[in-house]
Scaffold this active site. Structure first.
Site, short mmCIF file in Angstrom:
data_model
loop_
_atom_site.label_atom_id
_atom_site.label_comp_id
_atom_site.label_asym_id
_atom_site.label_seq_id
_atom_site.Cartn_x
_atom_site.Cartn_y
_atom_site.Cartn_z
N SER A 76 -11.08 -41.68 11.85
CA SER A 76 -12.11 -41.03 11.04
C SER A 76 -12.85 -39.93 11.79
CB SER A 76 -13.12 -42.10 10.60
OG SER A 76 -14.30 -41.50 10.11
N GLU A 126 -15.85 -39.59 11.61
CA GLU A 126 -17.11 -40.18 12.11
C GLU A 126 -17.06 -40.38 13.62
OE1 GLU A 126 -20.26 -41.42 10.58
OE2 GLU A 126 -19.55 -39.72 9.44
N TYR A 168 -19.95 -48.12 12.93
CA TYR A 168 -18.67 -47.77 12.29
C TYR A 168 -17.90 -46.77 13.15
CZ TYR A 168 -15.34 -45.57 9.10
OH TYR A 168 -14.19 -45.06 8.54
P1 NAP Z 1 -12.17 -48.42 0.87
O1 NAP Z 1 -12.07 -47.85 -0.50
O2 NAP Z 1 -13.45 -49.00 1.34
O3 NAP Z 1 -11.01 -49.53 1.00
C1 NAP Z 1 -10.96 -50.41 2.09
C2 NAP Z 1 -9.98 -51.53 1.78
O4 NAP Z 1 -9.90 -52.39 2.93
C3 NAP Z 1 -10.35 -52.39 0.59
O5 NAP Z 1 -9.21 -52.59 -0.21
C4 NAP Z 1 -10.78 -53.71 1.24
O6 NAP Z 1 -10.51 -54.84 0.44
C5 NAP Z 1 -9.87 -53.73 2.46
N1 NAP Z 1 -10.36 -54.63 3.52
C6 NAP Z 1 -11.58 -54.61 4.10
N2 NAP Z 1 -11.66 -55.55 5.04
C7 NAP Z 1 -10.47 -56.18 5.06
C8 NAP Z 1 -9.93 -57.27 5.82
N3 NAP Z 1 -10.65 -57.89 6.75
N4 NAP Z 1 -8.66 -57.66 5.58
C9 NAP Z 1 -7.92 -57.05 4.64
N5 NAP Z 1 -8.37 -56.04 3.87
C10 NAP Z 1 -9.64 -55.62 4.07
O7 NAP Z 1 -11.76 -47.31 1.97
P2 NAP Z 1 -10.95 -45.93 1.79
O8 NAP Z 1 -11.91 -44.85 1.47
O9 NAP Z 1 -9.76 -46.14 0.94
O10 NAP Z 1 -10.51 -45.68 3.30
C11 NAP Z 1 -9.28 -46.20 3.80
C12 NAP Z 1 -9.33 -46.20 5.33
O11 NAP Z 1 -9.53 -44.88 5.82
C13 NAP Z 1 -10.46 -47.04 5.94
O12 NAP Z 1 -9.96 -47.58 7.14
C14 NAP Z 1 -11.55 -46.02 6.24
O13 NAP Z 1 -12.39 -46.49 7.28
C15 NAP Z 1 -10.70 -44.83 6.65
N6 NAP Z 1 -11.28 -43.51 6.41
C16 NAP Z 1 -11.73 -43.17 5.17
C17 NAP Z 1 -12.21 -41.89 4.95
C18 NAP Z 1 -12.69 -41.45 3.60
O14 NAP Z 1 -13.34 -40.39 3.52
N7 NAP Z 1 -12.36 -42.16 2.53
C19 NAP Z 1 -12.19 -40.94 6.01
C20 NAP Z 1 -11.70 -41.34 7.25
C21 NAP Z 1 -11.22 -42.61 7.45
P3 NAP Z 1 -11.62 -55.58 -0.46
O15 NAP Z 1 -11.41 -55.06 -1.84
O16 NAP Z 1 -11.25 -57.02 -0.29
O17 NAP Z 1 -12.97 -55.24 0.10
O1 F7E Z 2 -22.30 -40.09 3.40
C1 F7E Z 2 -25.62 -38.45 3.23
C2 F7E Z 2 -25.38 -39.42 4.37
O2 F7E Z 2 -21.69 -42.41 2.77
C3 F7E Z 2 -22.12 -38.70 3.58
C4 F7E Z 2 -16.67 -42.95 4.83
O3 F7E Z 2 -15.53 -42.84 4.00
O4 F7E Z 2 -16.51 -40.65 5.46
C5 F7E Z 2 -17.37 -41.61 4.89
O5 F7E Z 2 -18.56 -41.75 5.67
C6 F7E Z 2 -23.44 -38.05 3.94
C7 F7E Z 2 -24.21 -38.75 5.07
O6 F7E Z 2 -19.96 -40.88 3.82
C8 F7E Z 2 -27.03 -40.39 0.51
O7 F7E Z 2 -26.56 -39.55 5.18
C9 F7E Z 2 -27.49 -38.55 1.55
O8 F7E Z 2 -24.68 -37.79 5.98
O9 F7E Z 2 -20.62 -40.48 1.51
P1 F7E Z 2 -21.15 -41.03 2.78
P2 F7E Z 2 -19.89 -40.91 5.43
O10 F7E Z 2 -21.00 -41.66 6.02
O11 F7E Z 2 -19.68 -39.49 5.88
C10 F7E Z 2 -16.07 -40.93 6.81
C11 F7E Z 2 -15.14 -39.84 7.24
C12 F7E Z 2 -15.52 -42.31 6.95
O12 F7E Z 2 -14.66 -42.55 7.77
C13 F7E Z 2 -16.25 -43.40 6.23
O13 F7E Z 2 -15.41 -44.55 6.07
O14 F7E Z 2 -24.30 -38.10 2.80
N1 F7E Z 2 -26.36 -39.04 2.10
N2 F7E Z 2 -27.92 -39.36 0.58
C14 F7E Z 2 -26.04 -40.18 1.48
N3 F7E Z 2 -25.01 -41.03 1.65
C15 F7E Z 2 -24.94 -42.12 0.85
N4 F7E Z 2 -23.91 -42.97 0.98
N5 F7E Z 2 -25.91 -42.37 -0.11
C16 F7E Z 2 -26.97 -41.54 -0.31
O15 F7E Z 2 -27.83 -41.79 -1.16
#
Ligand code: NAP
Ligand code: F7E
Length: 321
Positions: A119, A121, A143
């Protein structure tokens, strides 16, 4: 094989692999109420196996039984604020969970290709702009810290044992299937509720934070491409364009014909203990080596998400009436 198949990315990746003719197995953890709404339309085409990143034996057994060609480890605790509430569990899932996956593969069949969901992050308080595969990490949340471990253990298993293991450093990617707690979906759902008369305001935290937002459907293609190369490597996946949360809000309310300043409130309780202020990725390596390009830009992504929430809530409101 996909862990996290019921999540946003898992659902798009399963569709992509099925379209390519793959047999897809998803690993799902047991819960008293199944959370499979994103893959309901795929349930007759994928097989699901019970397993958990916390449980080494379940992972070994599934890998042994299925012997997949490709393993996509998408499961994680993915909501950044929750990682301050549960830092140890976050580490168990996102750090040691990755080691458990890699160990299962190493012990059962080191020929299985593996993708690890890293990520942006990890860049946190950024050391350079834009961020590349060579930019040093400075995570700002439990995270982010947990994902740095997951990244380096993936690199280490590649270098120690010769596994074909790739780490995709993906910047934020969104869709109508994004969880409601993430800011893009919270905003588009809020806009739809206000437009339909179901809510009268939306509370947000830091409007100044900037993210490089892309479309999840584009990003899962990059995951697949990484596993089709001659050699395993790590890649940044991003659009190269960053917007603030304020610009996101303007675009989403504007798409619904609403003036955001009348409806958006800021709530200090939604600020984070440590913020990631500005992310912008340089995906030129992915463009050059994989031939990957994002197809959906920011404005189209936001309008797609607002329209989907309007359709969903409009239908629901209509049914209630
Ligand atoms: P998501 O919608 O939160 O999906 C996460 C999945 O992981 C859910 O199906 C959850 O199942 C499963 N899970 C959580 N803990 C588990 C465990 N202990 N054993 C088995 N399954 C488990 O996340 P996403 O947005 O699709 O992201 C996919 C991956 O990419 C994650 O690793 C995230 O950290 C990473 N990532 C995401 C982003 C982004 O912007 N979306 C960017 C960079 C990296 P449940 O339904 O049981 O909770
Ligand atoms: O926040 C600001 C908050 O929670 C984005 C995950 O998929 O992407 C995701 O992480 C920004 C932050 O995503 C609210 O402070 C303002 O600066 O949508 P977010 P994230 O934290 O960037 C990365 C790449 C991952 O890997 C993670 O799994 O938005 N913000 N107001 C807010 N954020 C939330 N959630 N809610 C608010 O009300």
């Amino acid at each position: 094989m996909i862990t996290g198949i019921g999540g946003q990315d898992g659902s798009y990746l399963a569709e992509l692999l099925l379209d390519k003719g793959y047999e897809v197995t998803g690993v799902v953890r047991r819960s008293s109420a199944p959370n499979l709404w994103r893959i309901e339309h795929l349930l007759d085409r994928v097989s699901l196996r019970p397993g958990d990143l916390l449980d080494q034996l379940s992972l070994m057994r599934i890998v042994q039984d299925v012997r997949p060609d490709e393993f996509y480890n998408l499961a994680a605790m993915s909501f950044v604020p929750a990682s301050w509430d549960q830092p140890l569990l976050t580490g168990e899932f996102n750090s040691q969970g990755v080691t458990r996956v890699l160990e299962a593969i190493r012990q059962v069949d080191p020929g299985i290709r593996v993708y690890q969901a890293s990520s942006s992050e990890m860049y946190g308080r950024v050391r350079e702009v834009p961020q590349t595969e060579l930019t040093p990490f400075y995570p700002r949340s439990p995270y982010g810290v947990s994902k740095v471990f997951g990244h380096y253990i993936t690199v280490n298993y590649r270098e120690s044992y010769g596994l074909y293991a790739c780490s995709g450093i993906l910047f934020n990617h969104e869709s109508p299937r994004r969880g409601l707690e993430f800011v893009t979906r919270k905003v588009t759902d809020g806009v739809a509720r206000i437009k339909l008369g179901l809510a009268d305001h939306l509370s947000l935290g830091n409007l100044d934070a900037c993210r490089d937002w892309g479309f999840a459907g584009d990003y899962v293609q990059a995951m697949w491409m990484m596993l089709q190369q001659d050699e395993a490597d790590d890649y940044v996946i991003a659009t190269g364009i960053s917007h603030s949360v304020r610009q996101l809000v303007e675009a989403a309310f504007g798409h619904a014909g609403l003036d955001w300043q009348r409806y958006v409130r800021t709530d200090p309780a939604l600020l984070r203990p440590a913020e990631v202020d500005h992310l912008i990725g340089d995906a030129s390596k992915a463009r050059r080596v994989l031939g990957w390009e994002p197809a959906v830009g920011f404005d189209r992504l936001v309008s797609m998400m607002v329209d989907a929430d309007l359709a969903r809530l409009g239908g629901a409101a209509g049914r209630v009436r």
